[in-house]
Structures are given as C-alpha cells and as structure tokens.
Motif scaffolding. Structure first.
Motif: not given
Ligand SMILES: [Zn+2]
Length: 300
Positions: A58-68, A123-124, A133-139, A145-149
């Motif tokens: 799932y993707r709800f927000g997260g980092f933009e490629p330029e940000e990274l 922030g895995c 374990v559910i893995c969440m990160d901006g990247g 599992d969830i790309v998110t802010d």
C-alpha cells in the motif's frame, strides 16, 4: 477475513507467511486523513483520500524520488538500499561504526505473541525483523508493506499491540506529530521501543534534524508511560564515526571529492565498535553514548 482460529489452516500459526501478514494488515488499514476503516481498499469512502496498491504494497504518501536524491551520500545509500534491500541491513551491521545493544530489538519483539499481537516497524528501512511484523517506511524498498508519511499513518486507532522505531525520530522534522501517531495507532497498554542517536554525525536519510540526550528522549513521550531508558549504542560507536569523518576531512585538503573517496577507507576502523560491548555498560556511558533506547507504554 480469517474469522476464527478454527477457520485458519492448521499450518498457519507455525508457518507465518507474508499472506497472513497482508490479511491482518488489510483488517486495520484506515484512511490516513480521517482514520475511517478502508477494509483493504485504497479509497476512503468518508473523505475521498486515495492511496495506491502495487501488488501487496500500500502507498499513502512517502518520500518523492527527488527528496531521496537530494543528499549526495543518501543518493548512494538509496541506490544500494533499492537494489540490494535484502543484504543492506547485514552490510550496515558489518561496515557501520555503530554497535547497537545486542538483543534489544529481538528481545522486545519476543515479549509479544506475534501470531496474535499485531506489531509494526515504524520506519523499517530495508529491515524485515520478523515475517509477522508490518513494515512501514517513507521509501518503497522491497520489504515495505506500507509506504507512508510517518506523521499520517493509514492505520486505525488502537490497532497495534506494539511497534519499534529504530533510528527514525531524528529523521522526522516534527517528531511530536510522529509520536502522536504512534499513540493513536497503539491499543491501550500497547508498547513501543524507540532508538534515537545522541553522539552521531549528520546522516541524511533523506533528512536529519535532531539528536537526543537521555532526559531529552523521555520528554518526547508525554502521552505515554516511560518504562525504561538505557544506552542503546555505546560511547565508542559515536567516537569512531566522528573520528572517521574527521580523518576524511583532515586528509582531503578541502576537496569534497577526495573526502568522499577517503571516507569508505576509514571504515577499516569500524570494528573498534566492539569495545562498546563493555563500554556501553559503564555507569557514565550516557555522557557520550552514541544512542539511547526507550520503551514506552500507552496507558491502559
Ligand atoms: Zn478519509
């Protein structure tokens, strides 16, 4: 989804799989804006907030490629993390000047029944600490599992039994908002293990905003009960890392290119971090510890 224990295939509890994790995640997925349940979909019927689903991710927000890619060193890190996400945590363990307190994270995870208790990694990065374990990160690395802010989590209120946040808080511009989200998604009595740096050089991932003293860390969790704070990485770890940066600057005579070429050579000093197996337990270790780890509980 899976309703009762008797409906679950007999192999499921002993062979926790990605499919089980995804099914459990779909049950607690909620709108990051209004927190209404999403029932596994990506469009909020309440407020119209829309996410995306790529396969099981799932993707709800997260980092933009330029940000990274903004920070030069992080650009290299991102390339390696994206291409080699499975071996990156091991590589960092070997090459990094920081030695975390052995067993702190696994010991914390073992305090849950992960077949029943839903636990998330806030922030895995490229870590998958357990299949359950559910893995969440901006990247959007392969394990996530969830790309998110992290300040707007797509999870329902009171949905998690626990969570870990390892070297994440320093990378969030407004940590209070992130901590408030931890509090919202944890169920009453739910616990978090949070590691933060104290004596460490700047390291963008993709940003780096703050450091914490031992007492400063306790102050970050006003809504929680603080159960325990201890040195999470000893004094040698920070000193070696600072020394590596210093050495690369000393020998590069003002050239950024030379500094970047020399820095990886200084990793030869990283094994000195094993001294922290002893020094992290010195009664005065918190004076110059590389990091602290706090365990907090949402009041029942
Ligand atoms: Zn909504």
């Amino acid at each position: 989804m899976n309703d009762t224990v008797t409906d679950t295939p007999p192999t499921a509890p002993s062979a926790p799989s990605a499919a089980t994790r995804h099914a459990r995640l779909a049950e607690v997925l909620a709108c990051p804006a209004c927190h209404a349940p999403l029932h596994g979909t990506v469009v909020c019927a309440g407020c119209g907030t829309t996410g995306r689903r790529d396969g099981t991710r799932y993707r709800f927000g997260g980092f933009e490629p330029e940000e990274l890619k903004a920070d030069a060193l992080n650009r290299v890190k991102e390339f390696v993390k994206t291409r080699f996400h499975k071996v990156y945590p091991t590589a960092i363990k070997v090459l990094s000047p920081v030695m975390d307190r052995p067993g702190a994270i696994t010991g914390f995870l073992k305090s849950f029944d992960l077949d029943r208790d839903l636990v998330a990694d806030f922030g895995c990065g490229t870590h998958r600490r357990d299949e359950r374990v559910i893995c969440m990160d901006g990247g959007s690395y392969g394990n996530v599992d969830i790309v998110t802010d992290l300040r707007r989590l797509p999870l329902a209120d009171n949905s998690l039994a626990g969570g870990v946040s390892i070297a994440v808080l320093e990378h969030v511009p407004d940590p209070a908002n992130h901590v408030a989200e931890m509090h919202r998604v944890l169920r009453p009595g739910g616990r978090m293990l949070v590691f933060v740096p104290f004596m460490q050089p700047f390291h963008a991932s993709p940003h780096d905003f703050q450091r914490y003293t031992e007492v400063g860390l306790k102050e970050q969790f006003p809504q929680f009960e603080v159960l325990d704070v201890k040195v999470g990485a000893g004094p040698t770890s920070g000193m070696v890392w600072v020394f590596q940066e210093w050495l690369a600057m000393l020998l590069s005579f003002g050239s950024t290119r030379l500094y970047r070429a020399i820095l990886p050579l200084t990793w030869i000093l990283s094994p000195l971090k094993v001294l922290d197996l002893v020094l992290a337990h010195h009664p005065m270790a918190s004076q110059v510890a590389s990091g602290f780890v706090v365990e907090v509980r949402k009041p029942a």
